[in-house]
Design a protein around this motif. Structure first.
Motif, short mmCIF file in Angstrom:
data_model
loop_
_atom_site.label_atom_id
_atom_site.label_comp_id
_atom_site.label_asym_id
_atom_site.label_seq_id
_atom_site.Cartn_x
_atom_site.Cartn_y
_atom_site.Cartn_z
N SER A 15 11.94 -40.60 24.90
CA SER A 15 10.89 -40.47 25.58
C SER A 15 10.13 -39.52 24.86
N ARG A 16 10.99 -38.25 25.22
CA ARG A 16 9.28 -37.24 25.51
C ARG A 16 9.55 -36.85 24.10
N SER A 17 10.38 -36.86 23.48
CA SER A 17 10.31 -36.80 22.65
C SER A 17 9.98 -37.70 21.52
N GLN A 18 9.55 -38.69 21.74
CA GLN A 18 8.87 -39.78 20.93
C GLN A 18 7.29 -39.73 21.21
N ASP A 19 7.16 -39.48 22.57
CA ASP A 19 5.50 -38.44 22.46
C ASP A 19 5.90 -37.71 22.01
N GLY A 23 3.63 -39.81 19.94
CA GLY A 23 2.73 -40.20 21.32
C GLY A 23 2.56 -41.44 21.26
N ASP A 24 3.36 -41.99 20.63
CA ASP A 24 3.36 -43.54 21.11
C ASP A 24 4.82 -44.67 21.08
N GLY A 25 4.58 -45.51 21.30
CA GLY A 25 5.94 -46.06 21.16
C GLY A 25 7.62 -45.79 22.52
N THR A 26 6.71 -44.89 23.68
CA THR A 26 7.67 -44.38 24.64
C THR A 26 8.46 -45.19 25.13
N THR A 27 8.04 -46.31 25.55
CA THR A 27 8.95 -47.88 26.61
C THR A 27 9.70 -48.15 25.48
N GLY A 28 9.46 -49.08 23.76
CA GLY A 28 9.86 -49.26 22.84
C GLY A 28 11.56 -48.59 22.50
N VAL A 29 11.42 -47.30 22.36
CA VAL A 29 12.42 -46.62 22.09
C VAL A 29 13.83 -46.24 23.02
N VAL A 30 13.09 -46.84 24.00
CA VAL A 30 13.58 -46.79 25.43
C VAL A 30 14.95 -47.91 25.65
N VAL A 31 13.77 -48.90 25.28
CA VAL A 31 14.77 -50.46 25.42
C VAL A 31 15.83 -50.63 23.94
N MET A 32 15.71 -49.96 22.65
CA MET A 32 16.17 -49.65 21.62
C MET A 32 17.21 -48.90 22.16
N ALA A 33 17.02 -47.74 22.81
CA ALA A 33 18.54 -46.78 22.47
C ALA A 33 19.50 -47.99 23.74
N GLY A 34 18.46 -48.90 24.52
CA GLY A 34 19.61 -49.44 26.22
C GLY A 34 20.26 -50.63 25.63
N ALA A 35 19.25 -51.15 24.49
CA ALA A 35 20.23 -52.40 23.59
C ALA A 35 21.40 -52.10 22.80
N LEU A 36 20.98 -51.60 22.67
CA LEU A 36 22.15 -50.25 21.58
C LEU A 36 23.36 -49.78 22.51
N LEU A 37 23.11 -49.72 23.52
CA LEU A 37 24.52 -49.12 24.15
C LEU A 37 25.09 -50.48 24.62
N GLU A 38 23.93 -51.16 25.32
CA GLU A 38 24.44 -52.84 25.60
C GLU A 38 25.70 -53.68 25.03
N GLN A 39 25.47 -53.19 23.70
CA GLN A 39 26.03 -54.13 21.99
C GLN A 39 27.42 -53.16 22.19
N ALA A 40 27.02 -51.93 22.34
CA ALA A 40 28.82 -50.57 21.65
C ALA A 40 29.23 -51.11 22.81
N GLU A 41 29.13 -50.89 24.01
CA GLU A 41 29.51 -51.76 25.53
C GLU A 41 30.93 -52.78 25.00
#
Length: 459
Positions: A15-19, A23-41
């Motif tokens: 989230s910090r590197s996206q910021d 500077g914007d889209g910090t929430t979206g990038v974490v939601v996206m990563a979480g969803a990818l990990l969920e699918q990977a499981e």
């Protein structure tokens, strides 16, 4: 932010590197990563090797990246027509606490960015935009000042509160007699000696004030303090002064007024003075809160956004929201491509990735399909947060996109009555979206390659 879990730490860094980058889209990038990990499981449970999943995700992120480029549109704006920029900043501010004033704040952010932007080089130096906050008033009182605001007041209450065509001496040397470096002791045993010492001190102060007057200064801004005697003298000599101004503020004042910071009185000269059209002291409310406005500067490329709010938390939140809006405006000046918001870009990418999956033989096909499913997480979250039925809404929009082959259909969060984000004027910068997908994929690939986390406490 203290996080104990190792993977959660990676998410915070993500989230910090996206910021930092966008500077914007910090929430979206974490939601996206979480969803990818969920699918990977789910894929791991089926016995697919993590490296193959990572390769599939990499392929899918490339497809999504290129597809975003394909559906993006150039949008035109100029100094005179800033409406498109304002609309984009409003999209950013919609999801923040300050969304009731999003129009006014978006306009302030765009005007501030354009004031410091170099449109020919497509470059914006956000350091020139200072964001100040003061508790009191209401959010609607937030204003953009073409100049600098300093949280200080004149050093003497009887000094003039308004100076026009000010010539400013910016000093980093203290208004006091020089002190010897070594330890010293002065023995005074008669009144005459004390009188002599006092006269000597007064002479020093006199000379200092006179040097400032001689070069034509009408205002002194000093990094250090000065005692009551110097203050009294400055007042009598009609030389307004401000003391205890911080180093960063001094630099900004020097940039804005075109002055030079002077470290010694001997180096003062007329060409080192800064120039400002008007310097005024403004008081707020019934309290003794005063601030100094330095406006109409020689080099007007330094601006200040002055935020008002009911409490400290509100001001801090507004600062963060405005930072996002400023970054979005900066990104659009750097790169004029936009994609439409409301989850439409993610849905469109999901459809494109799903379609491309069939072209890949082997296990990666599963990973690419999972990536397409993960892309749906953002529109699903949007629908859920808007109080809509997530799955019904998403499937309806997805089928509409495929039927009409219109990549601008998204979630109608504000209940406007149309799913077309182009009509709703909801858009985001292309580089922000692309960065989101790339960063989320990279972090997920890294996590997939971790077999186990060994914590020191176990041994």
């Amino acid at each position: 932010m203290d996080v104990d879990n190792q993977i959660a730490k990676l998410m915070v860094e993500l989230s910090r590197s996206q910021d930092y980058e966008i500077g914007d889209g910090t929430t979206g990038v974490v939601v996206m990563a979480g969803a990818l990990l969920e699918q990977a499981e789910k894929l791991l449970e089926r016995g697919i090797h993590p490296i193959r999943i990572a390769e599939g995700y990499e392929l899918a992120s490339r497809i999504a990246f290129d597809h975003l480029e394909h559906i993006s549109q150039k949008f035109e704006f100029s100094d005179t027509n800033i409406e498109p920029l304002v609309q984009t900043c409003m999209t950013t501010l919609s999801s923040k606490i300050v969304n009731r004033c999003k129009r006014a704040l978006a306009e302030i952010a765009v005007k501030a960015v354009l004031a410091v932007a170099d449109l020919e080089r497509k470059d914006v130096n956000l350091d020139l935009i200072k964001v100040e906050g003061k508790v009191g008033g209401k959010l609607e009182d937030t204003e953009l000042v073409y100049g600098i605001i300093v949280d200080k007041d004149m050093s003497h209450p009887q000094m003039p509160k308004r100076i026009e065509d000010a010539k400013i001496a910016i000093l980093t040397c203290p208004f006091e007699p020089p002190k010897p470096k070594t330890k010293h002791k002065v023995d005074i045993d008669t009144v005459e000696k004390f009188q002599m010492l006092r006269e000597q001190e007064q002479k020093y102060f006199d000379e200092m004030v006179q040097k400032c007057k001689n070069v034509g200064a009408t205002l002194v801004i000093c990094q250090w303090g000065f005692d009551d005697e110097a203050n009294h003298l400055l007042m009598h000599r009609n030389l307004p002064a401000v003391r205890w101004v911080g180093g960063v503020e001094l630099e900004l004042i020097a940039i804005a007024t075109g002055g030079r910071i002077v470290p010694r009185f001997q180096e003062l000269s007329p060409e080192k003075l800064g120039k400002a059209g008007i310097v005024r002291e403004k008081s707020f409310g019934t309290t003794k809160d005063r601030m100094l406005y330095i406006e109409q500067c020689a080099n007007s490329r330094a601006v200040t956004i002055f935020i008002r709010g009911g409490n400290k938390m509100m001001i801090e939140e507004t600062k963060r929201s405005l930072h996002d809006a400023l970054c979005v405006a900066r990104n659009l000046i750097r790169n004029k491509s936009i994609v439409y918001g409301g989850g439409s870009a993610e849905i469109s990418c999901s459809v494109a990735v799903e379609a491309a999956a069939d072209q890949y033989p082997g296990v990666e096909q599963y990973a690419i399909r999972s990536f397409a499913d993960a892309l749906d997480a953002i529109p699903l979250a949007l629908a859920e947060n808007s109080g809509l039925s997530p799955i019904d809404t998403l499937t309806a929009v997805k089928s509409q996109q495929v039927k009409e082959s219109n990549p601008h259909c998204g979630i109608d969060c504000n209940d406007v009555g149309t799913n077309d984000m182009k009509e709703q004027d909801v858009f985001e910068s292309l580089i922000g979206k692309q960065q989101q997908i790339l960063l989320a994929t990279q972090v997920v690939k890294m996590i997939l390659k971790i077999d186990d986390v060994i914590s020191p406490s176990d041994f």
